[in-house]
Each structure stands twice: as structure tokens, then as C-alpha cells.
Scaffold this active site. Structure first.
Site, PDB file in Angstrom:
ATOM      1  N   TYR A  28     -36.594 -20.560  90.832  1.00  0.00           N
ATOM      2  CA  TYR A  28     -37.366 -20.931  92.018  1.00  0.00           C
ATOM      3  C   TYR A  28     -38.295 -22.100  91.696  1.00  0.00           C
ATOM      4  O   TYR A  28     -38.853 -22.180  90.604  1.00  0.00           O
ATOM      5  CB  TYR A  28     -38.241 -19.754  92.465  1.00  0.00           C
ATOM      6  CG  TYR A  28     -37.488 -18.542  92.966  1.00  0.00           C
ATOM      7  CD1 TYR A  28     -36.340 -18.666  93.738  1.00  0.00           C
ATOM      8  CD2 TYR A  28     -37.960 -17.263  92.679  1.00  0.00           C
ATOM      9  CE1 TYR A  28     -35.687 -17.537  94.212  1.00  0.00           C
ATOM     10  CE2 TYR A  28     -37.316 -16.135  93.154  1.00  0.00           C
ATOM     11  CZ  TYR A  28     -36.170 -16.274  93.920  1.00  0.00           C
ATOM     12  OH  TYR A  28     -35.536 -15.163  94.385  1.00  0.00           O
ATOM     13  N   ARG A  66     -35.649 -27.953 102.450  1.00  0.00           N
ATOM     14  CA  ARG A  66     -35.312 -27.444 101.128  1.00  0.00           C
ATOM     15  C   ARG A  66     -34.048 -26.613 101.266  1.00  0.00           C
ATOM     16  O   ARG A  66     -33.641 -26.265 102.379  1.00  0.00           O
ATOM     17  CB  ARG A  66     -36.437 -26.601 100.523  1.00  0.00           C
ATOM     18  CG  ARG A  66     -36.703 -25.294 101.258  1.00  0.00           C
ATOM     19  CD  ARG A  66     -37.895 -24.534 100.674  1.00  0.00           C
ATOM     20  NE  ARG A  66     -37.584 -23.929  99.392  1.00  0.00           N
ATOM     21  CZ  ARG A  66     -37.178 -22.664  99.233  1.00  0.00           C
ATOM     22  NH1 ARG A  66     -37.024 -21.864 100.272  1.00  0.00           N
ATOM     23  NH2 ARG A  66     -36.940 -22.182  98.033  1.00  0.00           N
ATOM     24  N   ASN A  84     -32.044 -23.010  99.994  1.00  0.00           N
ATOM     25  CA  ASN A  84     -32.125 -21.719  99.326  1.00  0.00           C
ATOM     26  C   ASN A  84     -30.696 -21.169  99.304  1.00  0.00           C
ATOM     27  O   ASN A  84     -29.830 -21.661 100.032  1.00  0.00           O
ATOM     28  CB  ASN A  84     -33.071 -20.776 100.082  1.00  0.00           C
ATOM     29  CG  ASN A  84     -33.278 -19.486  99.322  1.00  0.00           C
ATOM     30  OD1 ASN A  84     -33.470 -19.504  98.108  1.00  0.00           O
ATOM     31  ND2 ASN A  84     -33.228 -18.364 100.027  1.00  0.00           N
ATOM     32  N   TYR A 139     -32.634  -9.173  93.190  1.00  0.00           N
ATOM     33  CA  TYR A 139     -33.219  -9.465  94.505  1.00  0.00           C
ATOM     34  C   TYR A 139     -32.162 -10.006  95.460  1.00  0.00           C
ATOM     35  O   TYR A 139     -32.125  -9.651  96.638  1.00  0.00           O
ATOM     36  CB  TYR A 139     -34.366 -10.474  94.338  1.00  0.00           C
ATOM     37  CG  TYR A 139     -34.943 -10.930  95.652  1.00  0.00           C
ATOM     38  CD1 TYR A 139     -35.766 -10.096  96.404  1.00  0.00           C
ATOM     39  CD2 TYR A 139     -34.642 -12.191  96.168  1.00  0.00           C
ATOM     40  CE1 TYR A 139     -36.283 -10.508  97.625  1.00  0.00           C
ATOM     41  CE2 TYR A 139     -35.154 -12.615  97.386  1.00  0.00           C
ATOM     42  CZ  TYR A 139     -35.972 -11.768  98.116  1.00  0.00           C
ATOM     43  OH  TYR A 139     -36.470 -12.178  99.322  1.00  0.00           O
ATOM     44  N   LYS A 140     -31.285 -10.868  94.959  1.00  0.00           N
ATOM     45  CA  LYS A 140     -30.263 -11.458  95.813  1.00  0.00           C
ATOM     46  C   LYS A 140     -29.084 -10.497  96.043  1.00  0.00           C
ATOM     47  O   LYS A 140     -28.158 -10.818  96.785  1.00  0.00           O
ATOM     48  CB  LYS A 140     -29.765 -12.777  95.212  1.00  0.00           C
ATOM     49  CG  LYS A 140     -30.824 -13.895  95.271  1.00  0.00           C
ATOM     50  CD  LYS A 140     -30.370 -15.127  94.495  1.00  0.00           C
ATOM     51  CE  LYS A 140     -31.434 -16.216  94.414  1.00  0.00           C
ATOM     52  NZ  LYS A 140     -31.667 -16.935  95.674  1.00  0.00           N
TER      53      LYS A 140
HETATM   54  C1  HEM Z   1     -37.764 -15.687 100.824  1.00  0.00           C
HETATM   55  C2  HEM Z   1     -39.583 -16.845 105.138  1.00  0.00           C
HETATM   56  C3  HEM Z   1     -41.034 -21.122 103.446  1.00  0.00           C
HETATM   57  C4  HEM Z   1     -39.596 -19.819  99.066  1.00  0.00           C
HETATM   58  C5  HEM Z   1     -38.184 -15.607 102.110  1.00  0.00           C
HETATM   59  C6  HEM Z   1     -38.026 -14.462 102.979  1.00  0.00           C
HETATM   60  C7  HEM Z   1     -38.532 -14.795 104.180  1.00  0.00           C
HETATM   61  C8  HEM Z   1     -39.023 -16.140 104.093  1.00  0.00           C
HETATM   62  C9  HEM Z   1     -38.594 -13.931 105.433  1.00  0.00           C
HETATM   63  C10 HEM Z   1     -37.389 -13.119 102.603  1.00  0.00           C
HETATM   64  C11 HEM Z   1     -38.411 -12.212 101.981  1.00  0.00           C
HETATM   65  C12 HEM Z   1     -37.916 -10.780 101.863  1.00  0.00           C
HETATM   66  O1  HEM Z   1     -37.253 -10.456 100.858  1.00  0.00           O
HETATM   67  O2  HEM Z   1     -38.169  -9.983 102.779  1.00  0.00           O
HETATM   68  C13 HEM Z   1     -40.105 -18.118 105.044  1.00  0.00           C
HETATM   69  C14 HEM Z   1     -40.685 -18.847 106.161  1.00  0.00           C
HETATM   70  C15 HEM Z   1     -41.089 -20.040 105.684  1.00  0.00           C
HETATM   71  C16 HEM Z   1     -40.774 -20.066 104.269  1.00  0.00           C
HETATM   72  C17 HEM Z   1     -40.787 -18.338 107.597  1.00  0.00           C
HETATM   73  C18 HEM Z   1     -41.719 -21.174 106.424  1.00  0.00           C
HETATM   74  C19 HEM Z   1     -42.902 -21.165 106.849  1.00  0.00           C
HETATM   75  C20 HEM Z   1     -40.787 -21.138 102.110  1.00  0.00           C
HETATM   76  C21 HEM Z   1     -41.081 -22.244 101.240  1.00  0.00           C
HETATM   77  C22 HEM Z   1     -40.687 -21.901 100.017  1.00  0.00           C
HETATM   78  C23 HEM Z   1     -40.128 -20.543 100.093  1.00  0.00           C
HETATM   79  C24 HEM Z   1     -41.696 -23.567 101.657  1.00  0.00           C
HETATM   80  C25 HEM Z   1     -40.813 -22.814  98.827  1.00  0.00           C
HETATM   81  C26 HEM Z   1     -40.774 -22.558  97.634  1.00  0.00           C
HETATM   82  C27 HEM Z   1     -38.924 -18.621  99.178  1.00  0.00           C
HETATM   83  C28 HEM Z   1     -38.181 -18.012  98.102  1.00  0.00           C
HETATM   84  C29 HEM Z   1     -37.622 -16.839  98.615  1.00  0.00           C
HETATM   85  C30 HEM Z   1     -38.068 -16.728  99.982  1.00  0.00           C
HETATM   86  C31 HEM Z   1     -38.011 -18.558  96.685  1.00  0.00           C
HETATM   87  C32 HEM Z   1     -36.658 -15.895  97.877  1.00  0.00           C
HETATM   88  C33 HEM Z   1     -35.259 -16.316  98.318  1.00  0.00           C
HETATM   89  C34 HEM Z   1     -34.073 -15.838  97.531  1.00  0.00           C
HETATM   90  O3  HEM Z   1     -34.136 -15.628  96.318  1.00  0.00           O
HETATM   91  O4  HEM Z   1     -32.981 -15.729  98.133  1.00  0.00           O
HETATM   92  N1  HEM Z   1     -38.813 -16.608 102.813  1.00  0.00           N
HETATM   93  N2  HEM Z   1     -40.176 -18.878 103.932  1.00  0.00           N
HETATM   94  N3  HEM Z   1     -40.212 -20.125 101.376  1.00  0.00           N
HETATM   95  N4  HEM Z   1     -38.846 -17.837 100.287  1.00  0.00           N
HETATM   96 FE1  HEM Z   1     -39.567 -18.337 102.083  1.00  0.00          FE
END
Ligand code: HEM
Length: 343
Positions: free
Chosen positions: A37, A223, A225, A316-317
Site C-alpha cells: 500500500y 489511483r 486499487n 484481507y483481499k
Molecule cells: C479500502 C473507501 C480513498 C486506500 C477501502 C474500503 C472502503 C474505502 C469502503 C474498504 C474497507 C473495508 O474493508 O471495509 C474509500 C473512499 C475514499 C477512499 C470512499 C475516498 C474518499 C482512499 C485513498 C487511499 C485509500 C485516497 C490512498 C491510499 C485504501 C486501501 C484500502 C482501502 C489501501 C484497502 C484495499 C485493498 O487492499 O483491497 N477504501 N477510500 N482509500 N482504501 Fe480507501
């Protein structure tokens, strides 16, 4: 170019497929042989011709079928779309952003005609020709956010900005990677990110939030993901985990190439003008392992990334149990050559 829309499903018989063009423009997310990350944000100012980054909202061959799938999810579970009362203005902002962008970027598919607050919207792929009054909800069949996101690929989280934080106060979430709008509604940036491993202690969310709070109108960011999905499912929600979770156990060495999909999210961030809300479109692209392997440098790299990914992330994934089988499959496509940075 003129788009041909696939007639396909993301459930039951899974007739989803990617054309050669779609494989070529798939946003392969790894720019090196390992993954961790990071605050991987950049400006969303277009990109190479025909790439998924070229337009503000990418429309591709899956558009019509994805919208059909969304309508089915909503018919089963209306709570996938929610907007708290103070978010209606942000919904209008979003409707305007999508209509203006799509009509400018795809004039052969979408038209927007505006005469003061009298608007006419034509969406050719979905057969819609609708006149309405901007900012008058009674002239639309749904609220403004729901109306426009039933016609736009990807999920949409609409965040209110206050107290130096972002609040998930509205959204259309039907194609998510195992999180729930109904659970997260009303939460702030740190609360909804609470389940993510390793990133909090690296300070990623503090820095990411600072970046997001400062996004200006007309200067969107993006970005990527990624995660993994068995079968080309769009709806991998916690609400339906009982339907799709079990499918992860159906993977065999023989069917893995066709069934295992890399799921990439193109996430963009736009400031909205009247409400000062931030909209977070999350566009999901699916590609089977066998299609990915048609690009040798992707096969080589995917093997190394999956092999070396920390257990916390693979857990986690949701693919830690299937990782050994995935690696057996992928190893055959890794010839050991050195790769250079970049996609
Ligand atoms: C995961 C929403 C912006 C990094 C997630 C999750 C949600 C979410 C709902 C899933 C969490 C869970 O397990 O329940 C959002 C929203 C954003 C946003 C609404 C915008 C405002 C960002 C940004 C980053 C980020 C800017 C930058 C680093 C991550 C990461 C994960 C994650 C690393 C784990 C994803 C994975 O491993 O598949 N986000 N996020 N998020 N978010 Fe965000």
C-alpha cells in the site's frame, strides 16, 4: 471509435468476456514486481488515447450489461443506494458532472441540451431521452444521484467535507469489493478504513486524507486499487457473501485460468461545485488470469507480486487459501527474466 456493447452477465452463467481491445486497455496495476500500500495518487488529466484514463468517465463494451446488473442488484436490495437528506445538492452536482463529461467526451453516445434550468438528456446506449428541470427532483424518476448513477459504470461514494474530515453520507454501491454502504453510511474516512491492515501504521490514511481535503474543482485525481475475484462477479458485497464466498472453493488447477479474475479499481476523486462534496467513483475492471497471461510481462510480474505479497494483504483481499493454487498456475508464465519498472 464506435463502441460495440457486449450482451453478457456477471452472475449465474457468467457470460462476461473481454474483447482483445478490452484486454489491451486493461489497467494492469503493478509497476514493479512487488506490491505494498502507498499514497499512489496522481492527477486525473487524461491519458494515452483509448486507455481507461483518457476520458473523465470511461465508457466501455461492458456499459449496457453493467447497468442491467446494477438494476437487478437494486431491485433485490434498495439500500445499495442511499443519500442522507443534506446530500441532495451534491447529487445534482454529480448529475451535472457526469452529464457534461459524457456528452463532451462521447458525443456520439450522449447529448446534453441546456436552456436555463430546462435540460434534455439523451443516452443512446440505454435508449433514454429525458427532459427535466435542473434542481427540481419532482421532474426525475429517482433522486439525482440515483438517476445518473443508474447510467454510469462503477460505484460512487459521495463524501461530505466538514471538521477536516470526509463523511460517507451518500452512495451508489453495487459493484464493491466486500464492503457495505449500509454499514459505512455516516462514517468518516478513518472509521470506514478501519479494517485495512498495515496501512494505518504507515501513516497512509493521514496523508491520503490531507490530499483529498485539498482537491480543487477542475483538478480531479486518481489511483488504482486491486483485489481478486473468483468468477466475473460485479457484486461481491458482504450482503451477498453467502452467494459468492462459497464460489472461492470451486477453484481447481484446471479451471483456475478461466475462473480467477484480477479485479482492478480505477478510483477517481472530483470536487463538486455547489455542495463542496467530494465524489469518489470506483470503476471496476475484471480480467481472467488466462486473458492476462496473453501479455507475457503481466504473467511474469503477477506471479512475483502474488508470491511475495504479505500474508496480511492476501488475507484481507480474501485469497490466502487459494494462493498456492494460483502460484502453481502463474509460475508457468514466469520465465525468470528481469523486468523493468513501469507497466
Ligand atoms: C479500502 C473507501 C480513498 C486506500 C477501502 C474500503 C472502503 C474505502 C469502503 C474498504 C474497507 C473495508 O474493508 O471495509 C474509500 C473512499 C475514499 C477512499 C470512499 C475516498 C474518499 C482512499 C485513498 C487511499 C485509500 C485516497 C490512498 C491510499 C485504501 C486501501 C484500502 C482501502 C489501501 C484497502 C484495499 C485493498 O487492499 O483491497 N477504501 N477510500 N482509500 N482504501 Fe480507501
Amino acid at each position: 471509435m464506435t463502441l460495440q456493447f457486449n450482451d453478457e452477465t456477471f452472475r449465474d452463467d457468467y457470460s462476461f468476456f473481454n474483447s482483445e481491445r478490452a484486454i489491451k486497455r486493461f489497467p494492469f496495476p503493478f509497476h514493479e514486481d512487488s506490491y505494498m500500500y502507498s499514497v499512489n495518487m496522481e492527477q486525473h488529466r487524461g491519458g494515452p488515447v483509448d486507455s481507461v484514463y483518457e476520458k473523465r468517465f470511461d465508457v466501455d463494451e461492458h456499459y449496457v450489461s453493467e447497468m442491467r446488473d446494477r438494476a437487478m442488484v437494486l431491485a433485490d436490495d434498495p439500500l445499495r443506494c442511499q443519500s442522507l437528506p443534506h446530500m441532495t445538492l451534491a447529487g445534482w452536482d454529480l448529475l451535472e458532472l457526469i452529464m457534461v463529461s459524457k456528452s463532451e467526451d462521447y458525443p456520439d453516445l450522449f447529448e446534453l441540451h441546456r436552456d436555463g434550468d430546462k435540460w434534455r438528456w439523451i443516452n443512446r446506449p440505454l435508449g433514454i431521452d429525458h427532459s427535466f428541470t435542473f434542481l427540481d427532483e419532482t421532474t426525475l424518476p429517482y433522486g439525482p444521484m440515483e438517476y445518473i448513477t443508474r447510467q454510469a459504470q462503477g460505484d460512487y461514494a459521495v463524501l461530505d467535507q466538514r471538521d477536516d474530515n470526509l463523511w460517507m453520507d451518500a452512495g451508489m454501491i453495487t459493484t464493491q469489493a466486500d464492503w457495505s454502504l449500509d454499514f459505512d453510511i455516516g462514517m468518516n474516512f478513518f472509521e470506514w478504513h478501519a479494517p485495512v491492515p498495515l496501512a494505518h501504521e504507515k501513516g497512509i490514511f493521514v496523508r491520503a486524507l490531507k490530499f483529498l481535503l485539498n482537491i480543487q474543482q477542475g483538478a480531479p485525481a486518481r489511483r488504482l486499487n486491486w483485489t481478486m475475484t473468483v468468477n466475473p462477479l460485479l457484486d461481491t458485497s458482504p450482503e451477498n457473501y453467502h452467494k459468492w464466498g462459497i464460489q472461492k472453493t470451486t477453484l481447481t488447477p484446471e479451471n483456475l485460468g478461466a475462473k480467477q479474475h484480477l479485479r482492478v479499481e480505477l478510483q477517481t476523486f472530483f470536487r463538486l461545485p455547489r455542495s463542496n462534496a467530494l465524489v469518489f467513483p470506483i470503476r471496476c475492471y475484471l480480467c481472467s488470469f488466462q486473458d492476462l497471461m496473453s501479455v507475457p510481462k503481466w504473467g511474469r510480474r503477477l506471479h512475483r507480486v502474488i508470491r511475495d505479497l504479505p500474508d496480511e494483504l492476501a488475507t484481507y483481499k480474501g485469497f490466502i487459501d487459494n494462493r498456492p493454487m494460483m502460484l502453481d498456475y502463474l509460475a508457468a508464465f514466469d520465465d525468470g527474466l528481469l523486468t523493468s519498472p513501469g507497466i
